[in-house]
Structure formats: structure tokens, C-alpha cells
Design a protein around this motif. Sequence first.
Motif, PDB file in Angstrom:
ATOM      1  N   ALA A   1       0.956  -1.319   0.034  1.00 31.21           N
ATOM      2  CA  ALA A   1       0.073  -0.112   0.039  1.00 31.21           C
ATOM      3  C   ALA A   1       0.962   1.314   0.000  1.00 31.21           C
ATOM      4  N   SER A   2       2.086   1.204  -0.153  1.00 29.03           N
ATOM      5  CA  SER A   2       2.964   2.320  -0.349  1.00 29.03           C
ATOM      6  C   SER A   2       3.983   2.230  -1.573  1.00 29.03           C
ATOM      7  N   LEU A   3       4.432   3.249  -1.690  1.00 23.65           N
ATOM      8  CA  LEU A   3       5.421   3.555  -2.951  1.00 23.65           C
ATOM      9  C   LEU A   3       6.608   3.074  -2.686  1.00 23.65           C
ATOM     10  N   HIS A   4       7.601   2.223  -2.883  1.00 24.57           N
ATOM     11  CA  HIS A   4       9.055   1.931  -2.447  1.00 24.57           C
ATOM     12  C   HIS A   4       9.831   2.958  -3.297  1.00 24.57           C
ATOM     13  N   THR A   5      10.989   2.808  -2.989  1.00 26.91           N
ATOM     14  CA  THR A   5      11.940   3.714  -3.943  1.00 26.91           C
ATOM     15  C   THR A   5      12.018   3.224  -5.214  1.00 26.91           C
ATOM     16  N   GLY A   6      12.191   2.033  -5.717  1.00 26.51           N
ATOM     17  CA  GLY A   6      11.960   1.721  -7.068  1.00 26.51           C
ATOM     18  C   GLY A   6      10.593   2.293  -7.689  1.00 26.51           C
ATOM     19  N   ASN A   7       9.520   2.311  -7.208  1.00 30.93           N
ATOM     20  CA  ASN A   7       8.474   2.965  -7.969  1.00 30.93           C
ATOM     21  C   ASN A   7       8.675   4.436  -8.213  1.00 30.93           C
ATOM     22  N   LEU A  27      -0.274  10.883 -13.942  1.00 29.23           N
ATOM     23  CA  LEU A  27      -0.251  10.126 -12.922  1.00 29.23           C
ATOM     24  C   LEU A  27      -1.537   9.195 -12.946  1.00 29.23           C
ATOM     25  N   ARG A  28      -1.262   7.821 -13.490  1.00 27.65           N
ATOM     26  CA  ARG A  28      -2.408   6.962 -13.745  1.00 27.65           C
ATOM     27  C   ARG A  28      -2.480   5.750 -12.676  1.00 27.65           C
ATOM     28  N   ILE A  29      -3.687   5.771 -12.017  1.00 31.03           N
ATOM     29  CA  ILE A  29      -3.818   4.847 -10.898  1.00 31.03           C
ATOM     30  C   ILE A  29      -4.249   3.532 -11.345  1.00 31.03           C
ATOM     31  N   ARG A  36      -7.661  -5.204  -4.470  1.00 32.10           N
ATOM     32  CA  ARG A  36      -6.353  -4.738  -3.998  1.00 32.10           C
ATOM     33  C   ARG A  36      -6.389  -3.198  -4.187  1.00 32.10           C
ATOM     34  N   SER A  37      -7.355  -2.622  -4.510  1.00 32.27           N
ATOM     35  CA  SER A  37      -7.650  -1.290  -4.664  1.00 32.27           C
ATOM     36  C   SER A  37      -8.374  -0.387  -3.676  1.00 32.27           C
ATOM     37  N   LYS A  38      -7.719   0.300  -2.791  1.00 36.10           N
ATOM     38  CA  LYS A  38      -8.379   1.249  -1.845  1.00 36.10           C
ATOM     39  C   LYS A  38      -8.114   2.654  -1.920  1.00 36.10           C
ATOM     40  N   GLN A  39      -9.070   3.379  -1.419  1.00 37.22           N
ATOM     41  CA  GLN A  39      -8.552   4.953  -1.570  1.00 37.22           C
ATOM     42  C   GLN A  39      -7.462   5.134  -0.876  1.00 37.22           C
ATOM     43  N   GLU A  40      -7.256   4.528   0.332  1.00 37.73           N
ATOM     44  CA  GLU A  40      -6.188   4.812   1.333  1.00 37.73           C
ATOM     45  C   GLU A  40      -4.857   4.318   0.518  1.00 37.73           C
ATOM     46  N   TYR A  41      -4.906   3.578  -0.348  1.00 38.57           N
ATOM     47  CA  TYR A  41      -3.554   3.324  -1.283  1.00 38.57           C
ATOM     48  C   TYR A  41      -3.342   4.698  -2.199  1.00 38.57           C
ATOM     49  N   VAL A  42      -4.555   5.031  -2.725  1.00 40.64           N
ATOM     50  CA  VAL A  42      -4.298   6.136  -3.574  1.00 40.64           C
ATOM     51  C   VAL A  42      -3.909   7.387  -2.948  1.00 40.64           C
ATOM     52  N   ASP A  43      -4.245   7.809  -1.755  1.00 37.22           N
ATOM     53  CA  ASP A  43      -3.816   8.841  -0.498  1.00 37.22           C
ATOM     54  C   ASP A  43      -2.302   8.586  -0.450  1.00 37.22           C
ATOM     55  N   VAL A  44      -1.984   7.502  -0.341  1.00 34.98           N
ATOM     56  CA  VAL A  44      -0.425   7.388  -0.262  1.00 34.98           C
ATOM     57  C   VAL A  44       0.435   7.732  -1.156  1.00 34.98           C
ATOM     58  N   ILE A  45       0.007   7.437  -2.561  1.00 33.75           N
ATOM     59  CA  ILE A  45       0.605   7.728  -3.753  1.00 33.75           C
ATOM     60  C   ILE A  45       0.412   9.338  -3.709  1.00 33.75           C
ATOM     61  N   VAL A  46      -0.547   9.768  -3.808  1.00 36.41           N
ATOM     62  CA  VAL A  46      -0.707  11.373  -3.864  1.00 36.41           C
ATOM     63  C   VAL A  46       0.216  12.085  -2.630  1.00 36.41           C
ATOM     64  N   GLU A  47       0.084  11.668  -1.479  1.00 37.08           N
ATOM     65  CA  GLU A  47       0.997  12.063  -0.569  1.00 37.08           C
ATOM     66  C   GLU A  47       2.392  11.979  -0.746  1.00 37.08           C
ATOM     67  N   THR A  48       2.905  10.969  -1.404  1.00 37.72           N
ATOM     68  CA  THR A  48       4.154  10.793  -1.691  1.00 37.72           C
ATOM     69  C   THR A  48       4.760  11.576  -2.807  1.00 37.72           C
ATOM     70  N   MET A  49       3.813  11.751  -3.958  1.00 37.50           N
ATOM     71  CA  MET A  49       4.214  12.505  -4.763  1.00 37.50           C
ATOM     72  C   MET A  49       4.179  14.014  -4.444  1.00 37.50           C
ATOM     73  N   ASN A  50       3.218  14.540  -3.584  1.00 34.55           N
ATOM     74  CA  ASN A  50       3.217  15.873  -3.142  1.00 34.55           C
ATOM     75  C   ASN A  50       4.185  16.332  -2.379  1.00 34.55           C
ATOM     76  N   MET A 200       8.469   5.224   0.613  1.00 34.18           N
ATOM     77  CA  MET A 200       9.049   6.569   0.711  1.00 34.18           C
ATOM     78  C   MET A 200       8.520   7.472   1.887  1.00 34.18           C
ATOM     79  N   LEU A 201       7.390   6.906   2.383  1.00 30.91           N
ATOM     80  CA  LEU A 201       6.941   7.551   3.564  1.00 30.91           C
ATOM     81  C   LEU A 201       7.540   7.389   4.938  1.00 30.91           C
ATOM     82  N   TYR A 202       8.300   6.083   4.732  1.00 31.58           N
ATOM     83  CA  TYR A 202       9.398   5.779   5.794  1.00 31.58           C
ATOM     84  C   TYR A 202      10.309   7.161   5.851  1.00 31.58           C
TER      85      TYR A 202
END
Length: 226
Positions: A1-7, A27-29, A36-50, A200-202
Motif C-alpha cells: 500500500a506504499s510507494l517504494h524507492t523503485g516505484n 499520474l495513472r492509478i 487490491r484497490s482502496k482509496q487509502e492506497y491512492v492517498d499514499v501515492i498522492v501524499e508521496t508525490m506531493n 518513501m513515507l518511511y
Amino acid sequence: ASLHTGNVRTAYFNWLAARASGGKFILRIDDTDSSRSKQEYVDVIVETMNWLELDYDEIISQSNRFDRYLKLAERWVEQDLAYIEDNAIKFKLPPLENLPKSWIDDIIGNVEITSDDFDKTGSAVLIRNDNTPTYNWASVIDDMDMGINYIIRGTDHITNTSKQVILWHLLNKELPKFSHVGLIGLNGKPLSKRDGAASMLYYKNAGYDPDAILNFLGRMGWSPRV
């Protein structure tokens, strides 16, 4: 549910290419799998990109485009490029002499489409029996509709790209440019979302500077010529 460094490294390369060329960064979801798709996962992606200030021109969710994928697949059934089996729509591989045998990668060079690639593409599912699209079908349709002309992704997608090149050919559309970058490993294995320190959020929560993270990712896996 998180973006890792490779992503994020791959996303950063795409962002740099788009911004350097005056293009758009989309940015394509990929949320075609509802389990396997939840809004909280999208929120993590958006937070990381921001946090990293990797701005995007548009954000698109594949789950909003199911009708488009289905209609094109049904059209292929009418054109005898696909068939229905067990309520799923499957690709019907044309004679090999009518298909491309290779494609060009801007980093790797000429990439042969292997017999195994053809075998796995033949009878491949385009639309599952629940009317959701598979990854390769949805990706090609999105790239075509959005005018994507340059795709940068990891070398783990080379086989997928070979399958997609076949689909592009039958759609009679100009093939995008491709660049496949090497993967980042940890203990001899490619990074996984299960690797906590790779998230990344780590680093965000630990107080790392986002510019330092991008500088690190941009230099990882290569070195400048002296």
C-alpha cells in the motif's frame, strides 16, 4: 500500500523526461483489481508525490474507464481478433507472419519478441468474466487514448512490453518510445512493498529532505562518465 524507492525512481525519470521535453506527466492509478484497490492506497501515492513535489498534469483512475476497455474488446470480437470464453474476452493471436518480431528500447536496443511471448499473448485474457480489464489491455488502451509517446519503466516489464507491442500493432497506432531501467535491489532481490525501509513515507516520517531523496534516486544505478 506504499510507494517504494523503485516505484518513485521510475516515476521521477518519467517526470524528468516530461518536464525536460515540454510534455505532460500523467499520474495513472492502476486500480482494475477491486480486491487490491482502496482509496487509502491512492492517498499514499498522492501524499508521496506531493511531498517530493513531483507535480502531475492529470490524475486518471482506470476504474473509471471500464466501459471503454470493454467496448474496444467487444469490437475486437467482431473483428475476429478476440473471442468469448467462460464470459471472459480473450485475445485471438493472428498468424505470426503478420505480427512484429521485435521492438526498440532506447536503453537496451533491439528486443526480440520471443516464441514464449507469442505463446503467452495468444488466448490472453483482455476482459475478465467480471468485466474488468487485465493490465496489458488497459495499459495499451490508456496509452493510446492519452497520446502517450514515451514510457519509462522497469526491466521487469520487458515481457509485458513485448505483449503490448503486439496489441499496439493490431490497433494500427504508432508505437510509443520505450526505455526500461534497471531495478533496485535489496539483499540480492528486487524491492518489494513488504520492505518497510524502502517505503518513501518511511523517509518522509523520518525527516529526510525530499530534494536529497530525489538526488539519491536520480543517481542510483548509474555513474557519470569521467
